[in-house]
Design an enzyme around this catalytic site. Structure first.
Site, PDB file in Angstrom:
ATOM      1  N   GLY A  12       0.825  -1.204   0.000  1.00 32.62           N
ATOM      2  CA  GLY A  12       0.000   0.000   0.000  1.00 32.62           C
ATOM      3  C   GLY A  12       0.855   1.249   0.000  1.00 32.62           C
ATOM      4  N   ARG A  15       0.162   5.746  -1.609  1.00 32.20           N
ATOM      5  CA  ARG A  15      -0.583   6.901  -1.110  1.00 32.20           C
ATOM      6  C   ARG A  15      -0.585   6.909   0.411  1.00 32.20           C
ATOM      7  NH1 ARG A  15      -5.956   5.741   0.405  1.00 32.20           N
ATOM      8  NH2 ARG A  15      -6.545   3.553   0.110  1.00 32.20           N
ATOM      9  N   TYR A 163     -13.469  -3.545  10.630  1.00 25.45           N
ATOM     10  CA  TYR A 163     -12.162  -2.880  10.634  1.00 25.45           C
ATOM     11  C   TYR A 163     -11.451  -3.106  11.968  1.00 25.45           C
ATOM     12  CZ  TYR A 163      -8.727   0.885   9.994  1.00 25.45           C
ATOM     13  OH  TYR A 163      -7.557   1.605   9.869  1.00 25.45           O
ATOM     14  N   LYS A 167      -7.831  -5.122  12.718  1.00 24.69           N
ATOM     15  CA  LYS A 167      -6.670  -4.484  13.340  1.00 24.69           C
ATOM     16  C   LYS A 167      -6.284  -5.176  14.643  1.00 24.69           C
ATOM     17  CE  LYS A 167      -6.074  -1.437  10.127  1.00 24.69           C
ATOM     18  NZ  LYS A 167      -4.887  -1.478   9.252  1.00 24.69           N
ATOM     19  N   ILE A 196      -4.719   9.909  11.697  1.00 20.72           N
ATOM     20  CA  ILE A 196      -3.736  10.430  10.753  1.00 20.72           C
ATOM     21  C   ILE A 196      -4.464  11.091   9.588  1.00 20.72           C
ATOM     22  CG2 ILE A 196      -1.737   9.892   9.326  1.00 20.72           C
ATOM     23  CD1 ILE A 196      -1.287   9.318  12.305  1.00 20.72           C
TER      24      ILE A 196
END
Length: 260
Positions: A12, A15, A163, A167, A196
């Protein structure tokens, strides 16, 4: 022992946080393989940044949720550079729709687990095997594996449970591979970002502007930047934490603190 620039794979890497990591590693003396899922132009632009910093960049398209693509990524890296000194498991996706866990469907769950957890698990396995062989052959020394996780590893968000579960799984992935690879001299780390500022968080910017700047969500009252995460990665990559492994490195503005 082979000299020259060390080689990193960043999944990844085209970007956001991944791009920041790629550029920082290039500045720290690494050649970098920029893995991307679909945006070839963005990956090429990041590779150009690597070259500008004196390194070699290679863009490799691979969907890390797929066995064949993971194998392709490793084969392309070894074919081009002959070594892998660092793996940064950064690729990850968010749900297309934030759905309450009482309504969320299996399609989103399967997608997130495949990319966010299954992919890093088996890519780490594949790369670790290669690293062990390279150590035995005297081509590399002290390779490292880094997993970019999230505060969602322990922070419950009921509108994106898939999600959070993915994680949380990454946190255990780090513990497992740390325990297994220590005997081979391969250190494993979890870098755990907070909020972020990237395109992924763009849709919730106004919400988090208020939480961070006005409500004190984090003791350091600003958004995190990809460069903040990248600096933690570089610290590991440049051997500044040689007596640490299995370590969680929080890059979250102090979000993890509990205060009264």
């Amino acid at each position: 022992m082979s000299g020259g620039r060390r080689v990193a794979i960043v999944t990844g890497g085209s970007r956001g946080i991944g791009r920041g990591i790629v550029v920082a590693l290039a500045g720290a003396g690494y050649d970098v393989v920029v893995n991307y899922a679909s945006n070839a132009d963005a990956a090429k632009a990041v590779c150009d940044n690597v070259v500008e910093l004196g390194g070699r960049g290679l863009a490799v398209q691979a969907d890390i949720s797929l066995t064949e693509d993971r194998q392709h990524l490793v084969e392309e890296t070894l074919g081009a550079f002959g070594r892998i000194d660092l793996l940064v498991n950064n690729a990850g996706v968010a749900p297309n729709v934030r759905a309450d866990i009482l309504d969320a469907g299996e399609e989103s769950f399967d997608r997130l687990i495949g990319i966010n957890l299954k992919g890093p698990y088996f890519l780490t396995q594949l790369v670790a095997r290669s690293m062990i062989d390279q150590i035995a052959a005297g081509r590399i020394a002290d390779p490292k594996i880094i997993v970019i996780s999230s505060i969602s590893a322990y922070t419950a968000s009921t509108n994106r449970g898939d999600y959070c579960v993915s994680k949380a799984g990454l946190a255990m992935l780090v513990k497992l591979f740390t325990a297994r690879l220590a005997e081979h001299g391969i250190n494993v780390y979890e870098v755990r970002p907070g909020v972020i500022e990237t395109d992924m968080t763009g849709p919730v910017k106004q919400k988090y502007d208020d939480l961070i700047l006005n409500q004190g969500l984090t003791p350091i009252r600003r958004w995190g930047q990809p460069s903040d995460v990248a600096k933690a990665v570089v610290a590991v990559a440049t051997d500044l934490l040689p007596f640490s492994t299995g370590q969680v490195i929080d890059v979250d503005g102090g979000f993890h603190l509990r205060t009264l």
